[in-house]
Write an enzyme that holds these catalytic residues in place. Sequence first.
Site, short mmCIF file in Angstrom:
data_model
loop_
_atom_site.label_atom_id
_atom_site.label_comp_id
_atom_site.label_asym_id
_atom_site.label_seq_id
_atom_site.Cartn_x
_atom_site.Cartn_y
_atom_site.Cartn_z
N ARG A 131 31.73 -5.03 2.15
CA ARG A 131 32.91 -4.23 2.47
C ARG A 131 32.78 -2.86 1.80
O ARG A 131 32.06 -2.71 0.82
CB ARG A 131 34.18 -4.91 1.98
CG ARG A 131 34.41 -6.31 2.52
CD ARG A 131 35.62 -6.94 1.83
NE ARG A 131 35.93 -8.27 2.33
CZ ARG A 131 35.41 -9.40 1.86
NH1 ARG A 131 34.55 -9.35 0.84
NH2 ARG A 131 35.74 -10.58 2.37
N ARG A 155 29.94 -4.33 8.94
CA ARG A 155 29.98 -5.67 8.33
C ARG A 155 29.83 -6.75 9.40
O ARG A 155 29.12 -7.74 9.21
CB ARG A 155 31.29 -5.83 7.57
CG ARG A 155 31.52 -7.16 6.88
CD ARG A 155 32.67 -7.02 5.91
NE ARG A 155 33.34 -8.26 5.59
CZ ARG A 155 32.94 -9.12 4.65
NH1 ARG A 155 31.84 -8.85 3.96
NH2 ARG A 155 33.62 -10.21 4.40
N TYR A 197 33.57 -13.03 12.34
CA TYR A 197 32.57 -11.96 12.25
C TYR A 197 31.35 -12.23 13.12
O TYR A 197 30.40 -11.47 13.10
CB TYR A 197 32.12 -11.77 10.80
CG TYR A 197 33.15 -11.04 9.98
CD1 TYR A 197 33.05 -9.68 9.76
CD2 TYR A 197 34.23 -11.70 9.44
CE1 TYR A 197 34.00 -8.99 9.02
CE2 TYR A 197 35.19 -11.04 8.69
CZ TYR A 197 35.06 -9.68 8.50
OH TYR A 197 36.01 -9.02 7.77
N HIS A 246 33.15 -15.46 2.04
CA HIS A 246 34.35 -16.09 2.57
C HIS A 246 34.51 -17.50 2.01
O HIS A 246 33.54 -18.23 1.84
CB HIS A 246 34.28 -16.18 4.10
CG HIS A 246 34.57 -14.88 4.78
ND1 HIS A 246 33.99 -14.51 5.96
CD2 HIS A 246 35.39 -13.87 4.43
CE1 HIS A 246 34.44 -13.32 6.32
NE2 HIS A 246 35.29 -12.91 5.41
N HIS A 259 33.71 -0.43 9.05
CA HIS A 259 33.92 -1.87 8.85
C HIS A 259 33.18 -2.69 9.91
O HIS A 259 32.80 -3.84 9.65
CB HIS A 259 35.42 -2.21 8.89
CG HIS A 259 35.72 -3.62 8.51
ND1 HIS A 259 35.58 -4.09 7.22
CD2 HIS A 259 36.13 -4.68 9.25
CE1 HIS A 259 35.90 -5.37 7.17
NE2 HIS A 259 36.24 -5.75 8.39
#
Length: 375
Positions: free
Chosen positions: A202, A308, A340, A331, A305
């Site tokens: 991030r 990512r 994702y 996570h 972002h």
Amino acid sequence: MAKKRRRFGSVRKLPSGRFQASFLGPNGVRQYAPDTFRTRTDADRWLVGVEADINKGAWLDDKLGRETFGNYAGAYLRDSPNIGDRWEETCRRNMRLHMTELLDLPLIAITPPVVRSWYAKALLGEGGKTSIGQSYRFLRAVMNSAKRDGAIMINPCQIPGAGSDKAKERGIANPGQIVELVEAITPRYRAAVLLAAWCGLRRGEVCGLRTADVDLVDGVVWVRKNRVELLESPKKYDKDPKTDAGRRPVSVPPHVMPYLRDHMKEWAGRDRFFVGRDGQPMRGNAVYQAFVRARVKVGVDVSYHDLRHTGQTLAASAGATLADLKKRLGHASAAASLRYLHAVEGRDKEVADQLSKLAAHGNAAKLPKTIIVKH
């Protein structure tokens, strides 16, 4: 001999000759009847009704219920230990921009029809769907707290699907586009692009990296802190990841290592891996603005972002399992990592070709390593 029942509450005669009833509520705070009574019997009768409500779990704190939403919501943001500065800032901004008609209403006056009316008008207003969704979720959380505190009987936020945080399909860059972005961006920010695109960090994790967190020998970056910067305040600080899973080592692809070595030599600070030209910790907005300029030059429609998302999709295409992706992104749940994963262009045809080869040879070893499901 029967034990004498303990009297609930108390009644006292006022100088006016009327009677005032009070009791110690379940919250440990003394509560007073909203009105005085003509006789002691009337006051006792009111206390009997209150006691019955408490025993049935139907008692409400009348005084708290008359507190305005604005005051109660402000105290909720100030006193809740699990609310971070960024979310508090977001909620206070949404209160000013999208929730003004609710601020002066008593909690007990915010009923399901009131919420439906406010939400419908908010959606028709100038606010974006994201901020309106945030506002609804915040209202729901505050009213849940009011319910727990005994100010209201039910949460009035009962609109099906309202405020749902549905993750939209994000753009991803292919390896060639990542190369173009790296070539187009100011050299000081190249490592920041690569760490996001190939390691899934991030922006706050990138800016929070210490020089000691970057192991150039073993090719590992240690994520230990997240850099927080508020939008409406000069406040900036490092904080621990939200979960233990967020504190993690991330293996760096070998082709990225030369860029990290160059950055360490040319632009890293003594303590911080990313610093600005003034030697201070690099601002997240500086990374963002530099990336936007490079994105415009290249003509790639992705946000920082989105890099990512790119990194995790490419890792999955390389054979990473869901457990691998959880660890890499930091996570705590599989559901978070699944958001994702994206379909890689041309991957479906590759899978179909592999299935035909399996049908021809009857060999399970011919199965594709991974199948990426589009969300």
